[in-house]
Design an enzyme around this catalytic site. Structure first.
Site, PDB file in Angstrom:
ATOM      1  CB  CYS A  13      41.418  -3.384  46.480  1.00  0.00           C
ATOM      2  SG  CYS A  13      39.807  -4.197  46.381  1.00  0.00           S
ATOM      3  CG  ASN A  16      38.573  -9.690  45.694  1.00  0.00           C
ATOM      4  OD1 ASN A  16      38.332 -10.886  45.697  1.00  0.00           O
ATOM      5  ND2 ASN A  16      38.927  -9.051  44.606  1.00  0.00           N
ATOM      6  CB  CYS A  18      35.323  -1.416  45.391  1.00  0.00           C
ATOM      7  SG  CYS A  18      33.925  -1.280  46.534  1.00  0.00           S
ATOM      8  NE  ARG A  19      40.284   0.283  46.359  1.00  0.00           N
ATOM      9  CZ  ARG A  19      41.160   0.535  47.331  1.00  0.00           C
ATOM     10  NH1 ARG A  19      42.040   1.508  47.183  1.00  0.00           N
ATOM     11  NH2 ARG A  19      41.156  -0.165  48.442  1.00  0.00           N
ATOM     12  CB  SER A  20      40.946  -6.066  43.371  1.00  0.00           C
ATOM     13  OG  SER A  20      40.068  -6.547  44.349  1.00  0.00           O
ATOM     14  CG  ASP A 130      37.751   1.472  49.207  1.00  0.00           C
ATOM     15  OD1 ASP A 130      36.787   1.281  48.439  1.00  0.00           O
ATOM     16  OD2 ASP A 130      37.985   0.758  50.197  1.00  0.00           O
TER      17      ASP A 130
END
Length: 158
Positions: A13, A16, A18-20, A130
């Site tokens: 993401c 690096n 939050c999402r990933s 995000d």
């Protein structure tokens, strides 16, 4: 490094944090629970340099804790080596995808298949938004999307 017979996936993401790292933690728990963790090399990275060295967002960590998913990661930026050593690079939105494809063009031996993690969503939610500027509810939504997508990805690649 995983054995040559192993499989590998890198979740990406923007920052690096939050999402990933959430998708990395979800997928790691899934392969651990199904007994195939030793067959996989799993990591996550950023397209940007914004958060290098930082831990995952505290709201994401709290969300993972609520679901009993352990998360230990330090943000890093994707490298040329990642494109040559990972089988799959799964990203969260079109901006990530565009950045990754640009970077991949400068790598001679790019072996990674680069695609949206959302391609695997049975509910067809292609983009994982995000949650950084959002609320705990947004992190929960990311978690749920990651669970669906990672489950379908694992089923297709096991």
């Amino acid at each position: 490094m995983a054995a040559s017979s192993g499989k590998s996936v890198l979740f990406v993401c923007l920052g690096n944090i939050c999402r990933s790292p959430i998708s990395e933690a979800v997928f790691r728990k899934m392969v651990t629970d199904t007994g195939v963790v030793d067959k996989w090399r799993i990591d996550s990275a950023a397209t940007s340099t914004y958060e290098i060295g930082n831990p995952p967002d505290h709201r994401g960590q709290a969300c993972m804790k609520r679901h009993g998913v352990s998360m230990r990661h330090v943000a890093r930026q994707i490298t040329k080596d990642d494109f040559m050593t990972f089988d799959h690079i799964l990203c969260m939105d079109e901006s990530n995808l565009s950045d990754l494809n640009k970077k991949a063009n400068s790598v001679k031996q790019c072996k990674a298949k680069i695609e949206l993690l959302g391609n695997y969503d049975p509910e067809k939610q292609l983009i994982i938004q995000d949650p950084y500027y959002g609320s705990d509810k947004d992190f929960e939504r990311v978690y749920e999307q990651c669970v669906r997508c990672c489950k379908a990805f694992l089923e297709q690649h096991s």
